[in-house]
Design an enzyme around this catalytic site. Structure first.
Site, PDB file in Angstrom:
ATOM      1  N   LYS A 193       0.828  -1.197   0.000  1.00  0.00           N
ATOM      2  CA  LYS A 193       0.000   0.000   0.000  1.00  0.00           C
ATOM      3  C   LYS A 193       0.873   1.262   0.000  1.00  0.00           C
ATOM      4  CE  LYS A 193      -3.649  -0.387   2.598  1.00  0.00           C
ATOM      5  NZ  LYS A 193      -5.076  -0.265   2.441  1.00  0.00           N
ATOM      6  N   ARG A 230      -3.237   2.734   8.590  1.00  0.00           N
ATOM      7  CA  ARG A 230      -3.506   1.418   7.985  1.00  0.00           C
ATOM      8  C   ARG A 230      -2.244   0.573   7.958  1.00  0.00           C
ATOM      9  NH1 ARG A 230      -7.734   2.746   3.468  1.00  0.00           N
ATOM     10  NH2 ARG A 230      -7.968   4.955   3.814  1.00  0.00           N
ATOM     11  N   GLY A 242      -5.891 -11.236   6.706  1.00  0.00           N
ATOM     12  CA  GLY A 242      -5.962 -11.623   8.122  1.00  0.00           C
ATOM     13  C   GLY A 242      -5.419 -10.561   9.055  1.00  0.00           C
ATOM     14  N   MET A 245      -4.679  -6.520  10.725  1.00  0.00           N
ATOM     15  CA  MET A 245      -5.461  -5.398  11.237  1.00  0.00           C
ATOM     16  C   MET A 245      -5.963  -4.544  10.079  1.00  0.00           C
ATOM     17  SD  MET A 245      -4.315  -2.148  13.450  1.00  0.00           S
ATOM     18  CE  MET A 245      -4.416  -0.986  12.121  1.00  0.00           C
ATOM     19  N   ARG A 270      -3.577  -1.004  -6.783  1.00  0.00           N
ATOM     20  CA  ARG A 270      -2.801  -2.260  -6.786  1.00  0.00           C
ATOM     21  C   ARG A 270      -3.222  -3.055  -8.018  1.00  0.00           C
ATOM     22  NH1 ARG A 270      -5.889  -4.821  -1.556  1.00  0.00           N
ATOM     23  NH2 ARG A 270      -7.942  -4.846  -2.464  1.00  0.00           N
ATOM     24  N   HIS A 283      -6.614 -43.357  -6.676  1.00  0.00           N
ATOM     25  CA  HIS A 283      -7.048 -43.873  -7.972  1.00  0.00           C
ATOM     26  C   HIS A 283      -8.124 -42.984  -8.578  1.00  0.00           C
ATOM     27  CE1 HIS A 283      -9.486 -46.462 -10.601  1.00  0.00           C
ATOM     28  NE2 HIS A 283      -8.292 -46.850 -11.000  1.00  0.00           N
ATOM     29  N   ARG A 289      -0.946 -46.323 -19.674  1.00  0.00           N
ATOM     30  CA  ARG A 289      -1.020 -47.386 -18.658  1.00  0.00           C
ATOM     31  C   ARG A 289      -1.853 -48.518 -19.241  1.00  0.00           C
ATOM     32  NH1 ARG A 289      -1.763 -42.511 -15.168  1.00  0.00           N
ATOM     33  NH2 ARG A 289      -0.332 -42.628 -13.403  1.00  0.00           N
ATOM     34  N   ARG A 306       3.601 -48.373 -21.452  1.00  0.00           N
ATOM     35  CA  ARG A 306       4.170 -49.054 -20.292  1.00  0.00           C
ATOM     36  C   ARG A 306       3.580 -50.446 -20.172  1.00  0.00           C
ATOM     37  NH1 ARG A 306       2.997 -46.700 -14.509  1.00  0.00           N
ATOM     38  NH2 ARG A 306       0.996 -47.743 -14.821  1.00  0.00           N
ATOM     39  N   GLU A 339      11.247 -44.868 -10.665  1.00  0.00           N
ATOM     40  CA  GLU A 339      10.212 -44.615  -9.653  1.00  0.00           C
ATOM     41  C   GLU A 339      10.539 -45.287  -8.327  1.00  0.00           C
ATOM     42  OE1 GLU A 339       6.379 -45.975 -11.055  1.00  0.00           O
ATOM     43  OE2 GLU A 339       7.238 -47.708 -12.063  1.00  0.00           O
ATOM     44  N   SER A 373      11.719 -42.277 -17.666  1.00  0.00           N
ATOM     45  CA  SER A 373      10.552 -41.462 -17.377  1.00  0.00           C
ATOM     46  C   SER A 373      10.368 -41.488 -15.858  1.00  0.00           C
ATOM     47  CB  SER A 373       9.329 -42.036 -18.084  1.00  0.00           C
ATOM     48  OG  SER A 373       8.206 -41.250 -17.785  1.00  0.00           O
ATOM     49  N   GLY A 415       8.680 -41.614 -12.668  1.00  0.00           N
ATOM     50  CA  GLY A 415       7.359 -41.921 -12.117  1.00  0.00           C
ATOM     51  C   GLY A 415       7.324 -41.361 -10.708  1.00  0.00           C
ATOM     52  N   THR A 416       7.047 -40.090 -10.631  1.00  0.00           N
ATOM     53  CA  THR A 416       7.200 -39.420  -9.336  1.00  0.00           C
ATOM     54  C   THR A 416       6.069 -39.724  -8.357  1.00  0.00           C
ATOM     55  OG1 THR A 416       6.381 -37.478 -10.507  1.00  0.00           O
ATOM     56  CG2 THR A 416       8.729 -37.547 -10.008  1.00  0.00           C
ATOM     57  N   ASN A 417       5.014 -40.420  -8.827  1.00  0.00           N
ATOM     58  CA  ASN A 417       4.001 -40.855  -7.853  1.00  0.00           C
ATOM     59  C   ASN A 417       4.616 -41.928  -6.951  1.00  0.00           C
ATOM     60  OD1 ASN A 417       2.194 -39.249  -9.261  1.00  0.00           O
ATOM     61  ND2 ASN A 417       1.448 -40.952 -10.510  1.00  0.00           N
ATOM     62  N   ASP A 418       5.144 -42.967  -7.591  1.00  0.00           N
ATOM     63  CA  ASP A 418       5.765 -44.034  -6.795  1.00  0.00           C
ATOM     64  C   ASP A 418       7.066 -43.565  -6.173  1.00  0.00           C
ATOM     65  OD1 ASP A 418       4.268 -46.497  -6.619  1.00  0.00           O
ATOM     66  OD2 ASP A 418       4.310 -46.511  -8.810  1.00  0.00           O
ATOM     67  N   CYS A 450       6.386 -38.541 -15.835  1.00  0.00           N
ATOM     68  CA  CYS A 450       5.006 -38.926 -16.119  1.00  0.00           C
ATOM     69  C   CYS A 450       4.181 -39.078 -14.853  1.00  0.00           C
ATOM     70  CB  CYS A 450       4.947 -40.188 -16.967  1.00  0.00           C
ATOM     71  SG  CYS A 450       5.591 -41.633 -16.118  1.00  0.00           S
ATOM     72  N   TYR A 503      10.907 -33.550 -21.626  1.00  0.00           N
ATOM     73  CA  TYR A 503       9.461 -33.332 -21.700  1.00  0.00           C
ATOM     74  C   TYR A 503       8.793 -33.578 -20.356  1.00  0.00           C
ATOM     75  CZ  TYR A 503       8.864 -38.409 -21.768  1.00  0.00           C
ATOM     76  OH  TYR A 503       8.874 -39.737 -21.423  1.00  0.00           O
TER      77      TYR A 503
END
Ligand code: PEP
Ligand code: MG
Length: 887
Positions: free
Chosen positions: A28, A98, A107, A109, A354, A470, A576, A632, A760, A779, A781-784, A846, A866
């Protein structure tokens, strides 16, 4: 300490660039200084820097002499500029105080207005303005605000006193209160303060000022500010600035007014001034909704068919000046501005500016328009749009005007909105959908078996599971809205009813899901359709020009591939194959294969599956012609495909000629305690090579057929899952190469193909240098990889990850946004080691993180080739990849 206080306005704006630096003077304050420096009418004032806040809270909440002197100087500056004196009984200066952190923080004052009023100065204000009613109204507003914000007194007693005063007088609205009425109320207010805090309301204006300054600083340490900081990643040491500024009054009669405005329409992006204003009012009257604000422009008023005059009509001179300010501000900030202004007896004052918040649609339009106007360049336009906001545009969304009867809120697992009849199982979903009914599949959790029902449903709601459960992964892949982990949902399959948030819903009753925020609502809520043309296409074109990484998709049906291609996917990063096994006319053969005790039995069943799989791949290669396709081989534990109830066992017994008991015993043998770490991934290929043989054969036969038919090269990339050692890959690569050779000989056709692996497991990342000897691509497999590195089950994490994120243990859900510090190290290391062994190794990601902008920025940093994202995330990934390249 002088450098900690910066003057602005009244011709005294500091030359110090720090006065316009948000980190020093807050958002501000910096913008007020900036506006003043370009000659806009800003009421004079000064800003106490954010650094003082940190010192104040560190040093036992005291003000040192240097600061006191600097603030005194600041007040002098304002006095000089206004010709008024702080605390003067005849011609008093009033100020607003202010808070203003670097970023806007709801959040914190809020504001104290009219500071400097006391029993004496109120008379001066009354005489000076010639309006005692205004003066006493201002005084009572000040006592109320100060008591609430600075003294921390409960505001209800003040509100009640006002209500009683009106009632006693038989008034309906505040405007009916006379000067004497307000004066009487001021007395009561002061009595309330005395009663509540045991001491009188401060009459010394300097004490008032220091009280307010201290309160702003202390508000930085308030619980709600701390929570807000934690949720928004705001460091505690940023501190907040304090802005002290001469009051200007929009409530000094019919030639005064106050308003808020945007330089362009924040909902549509239209280049038209947009705003609201009120005659004879103070700022909070516009926001609080006590009076209905009027339109800013004549065009907007006419379009809304409204009677009360627009500002353009009622105050043409002030409006013309305001419009000129809008132009100056956009030229200066090169972005849409959100503005607060006041007109005091015909004179325009700017109170705030702003960069304005905007919808995704508006963000796109403004970025493209501003580039067209030459206000910004293409790169800036690309960076202006939040990639995640595109989600709003890719799916039908709920009409923001519609009312919502909310049952509960779960996780926003897959964006978009859907209404439909509640159904509790996949078969019912399919049956009712075939008859043309819109259905919402409601399950405790989903499994691969529910795929057909999920596909048939308009939306999916589950009681369990997190953002990578899933249901969430599949729903995002299909572009189905999904709310997962709605713990207030329970289902009674016997009576086919659900309880959601304490209400009972029968099968067939209509509910609505908002996958973008997790709302579950009763009944149908109106939606609006997405528009993917125009500005969307233009900006995407620019993004494609600027990005380095390719963007592929995770897809396994021709329909999903088609959608992804339309969204600009440049290949398939993950197909998959397991989902194909659930198709109604193959699940029997799959089960037969799994339950066979010997290899011949498996081979017989696999022979039935081969033509089906080949047809799958043929269709996919056709849709993706000219683009790379990574397929895969089978990954999940086999027992996921097993029959569930007695009925399914009987069906299988009939088909195979084997007894139900025998089949059940075999199924029991396949039970695993920890299937995610069990007999899955390449371990299936090692133990049952004939499964991978069949899949490899289907891939190469399909590739040869499609290449022959269309005369275009198809380059399949065969991917082996869950590899931990070089030897696993060596064995399976040999198998794939052998099948390729056989098929090429049979078909008299050769084509290039690649064999690669998923990375992975942590061991695979560690051993990437060795594994790269066998792999032409990795590739991630960042989930596993997240699951195995953190030791956190991706299917159970929802139960405890929420509090983990709230407590800042992980900054975000690590299954949604890559844990760059931890898992990221493994990715970086594996990429480096892989490249060292094989300089031209192709690297991609992936896991679900391939569609997350922050993770995509990391992928750019480690120079992956990629990212691969679910179809509806492809445009998001394209934009995020461009932003990552532009830095
Ligand atoms: C992964 O583990 O990141 C991956 C893409 O495979 P899946 O989600 O199928 O386990
Ligand atoms: Mg995996």
């Amino acid at each position: 300490m002088n450098e900690y206080v910066f003057h602005f306005g009244g011709g005294a704006t500091s030359d110090d660039p720090r006065s316009r630096d948000k980190t020093i003077t807050g958002g501000k304050g910096a913008n007020l200084a900036e506006m003043a420096s370009i000659g806009l009418p800003v009421p004079p004032g000064f800003t106490i820097s954010t650094e003082v806040c940190t010192l104040y809270n560190q040093n036992g909440k005291t003000f040192d002499d240097a600061l006191r002197a600097a603030v005194e100087q600041g007040v002098k500056h304002v006095e000089k500029a206004t010709g008024r004196t702080f605390g003067d009984a005849k011609n008093p200066l009033l100020v607003s105080v202010r808070s203003g952190a670097r970023v806007s923080m709801p959040g914190m004052m809020d504001t104290v207005l009219n500071l400097g009023l006391n029993d004496e100065t109120v008379e001066g204000l009354a005489a000076g303005s010639g309006d005692p009613r205004f003066a006493w109204d201002s005084y009572r507003r000040f006592i109320q605000m100060y008591s609430d914000v600075v003294l921390g007194l409960d505001h209800h007693r003040f509100e009640d006193a006002l209500e009683i005063a009106k009632e006693d007088n038989g008034y309906f609205a505040d405007v009916e209160m006379s000067a004497e009425d307000w004066q009487k109320l001021v007395k009561e207010y002061k009595a309330i303060v005395q009663d509540e805090q045991g001491s009188p309301f401060p009459q010394d204006v300097n004490a008032q000022l220091w009280g307010a300054i201290g309160a702003v600083f202390e508000s930085w340490e308030s619980e709600r500010a701390k929570v807000y900081r934690r949720l928004n990643d705001i460091p505690a040491d940023w501190g907040t600035a304090v802005n002290v500024q001469a009051m200007v009054f929009g409530n000094m009669g019919e030639t005064s007014a106050t308003g808020v405005a945007f330089t362009r329409d924040p909902a549509t992006g239209e280049k038209a001034y947009y705003g609201e204003w009120l005659v004879n009012a103070q700022g909070e009257d516009v926001v609080a909704g006590i009076r209905t604000p009027q339109y800013l422009t004549r065009a907007a008023r006419e379009a809304a068919n409204a009677k009360p005059l627009s500002m353009e009509e009622a105050m043409p001179d002030a409006y013309a000046e305001l419009a000129h300010v809008f132009e100056l501000l956009e030229q200066h900030y090169k972005d849409m501005q959100d503005i607060e202004f006041t007109v005091e007896q015909g004179k325009l004052w700017m109170l705030q500016t702003r960069n304005g918040k905007r919808t995704a649609k508006a963000a796109l339009k403004m970025a493209v328009d501003m580039a067209g106007e030459g206000l910004i360049d293409e790169a800036t336009a690309i960076k202006r749009v939040d990639p995640m906001a595109l989600d709003q545009l890719l799916h039908p969304t709920l009409d923001p005007e519609a009312t919502r009867d909310i049952l509960t809120r779960g996780l926003p697992a897959s964006p978009g909105a859907a209404s439909g009849a509640v159904v509790f199982d996949a078969d019912t979903a399919e049956k009712r959908a075939e008859l043309g009914e819109a259905v919402i599949l409601v399950r405790v959790e989903t499994s691969p078996e529910d795929i057909h029902g999920m596909h048939a449903a308009k939306g999916i709601l589950t009681a369990r599971g997190g953002m990578t459960s899933h249901a969430a992964v599949v729903a995002r892949g299909m572009g189905r809205p999904c709310v997962s982990g709605a713990s207030a949902l329970s289902i009674d399959m016997k009576s086919r009813t659900a309880r959601i948030g304490g209400r009972e819903i029968k099968e067939g009753e209509v509910i609505t899901l908002d996958g973008s925020n997790g709302d579950v609502m009763m009944g149908r809520v109106a939606t609006v359709e997405p528009e993917l043309v125009g500005d969307f296409g233009t900006l995407m074109g620019w993004a494609d020009k600027h990005r380095r990484m390719k963007v592929r998709t995770n897809a396994e049906t021709p329909a999903d591939c088609q959608v992804a291609r339309q969204f600009g996917a440049e290949g398939i990063g993950l197909c998959r194959t397991e989902h194909m096994f659930f198709d109604a006319n193959r699940i029997l053969a799959v089960r037969q294969m799994i339950l066979a005790e010997k290899e011949e039995g498996r081979r017989a069943a696999l022979a039935k599956l081969l033509p089906e799989q080949r047809a799958d791949f043929t269709a996919i290669f056709e849709v993706m012609r000219g683009l790379p396709v990574t397929i895969r081989l089978l990954d999940p534990p086999l027992h996921e495909f097993l029959p569930q109830g007695d009925e399914e066992f009987e069906e299988l017994a009939e088909a195979t000629g084997l007894g139900v008991d025998h089949l059940k015993r075999r199924a029991g043998e396949l039970h695993e305690f920890n299937p995610m770490l069990g007999h899955r991934g390449c371990r299936l290929g090692i133990t049952f090579p004939e499964i991978y043989e069949m899949q490899a054969r289907a891939i190469f036969e399909a590739a040869c057929d499609v290449a022959d038919e269309f005369g275009e090269a198809i380059v399949p990339e065969v991917m082996i899952p869950l590899v931990a050692t070089k030897r696993e890959l060596e064995i399976l690569k040999t198998l794939v190469d052998r099948v390729a050779k056989d098929v090429f000989a049979e078909k008299d056709h050769t084509l290039d193909y690649m064999v690669g692996t998923m990375i992975e497991l942590p061991r695979a990342a560690l051993m990437a240098g060795e594994i790269a000897q066998e792999a032409r691509f990795f590739s991630f497999g960042t989930n596993d990889l997240t699951q195995t590195t953190l030791g956190v089950s991706r299917d159970d994490a929802a139960k405890f990850l929420g509090p983990y994120v709230e407590k800042g243990i992980y900054p975000r859900d690590p299954f949604v946004s890559l844990d760059i510090d931890g898992v990221g190290q493994l990715v970086e290391m594996a990429a480096e080691r892989g490249r060292k062994t094989r300089t031209d190794i192709k690297l991609g990601i992936c896991g679900e993180h391939g569609g997350d902008p922050a993770s995509i920025a990391f992928c750019e940093k480690v120079a992956l080739d990629y990212v691969s994202a679910s179809p509806y995330r492809v445009p998001i990934a394209r934009l995020a990849a461009a932003q990552a390249t532009l830095g």
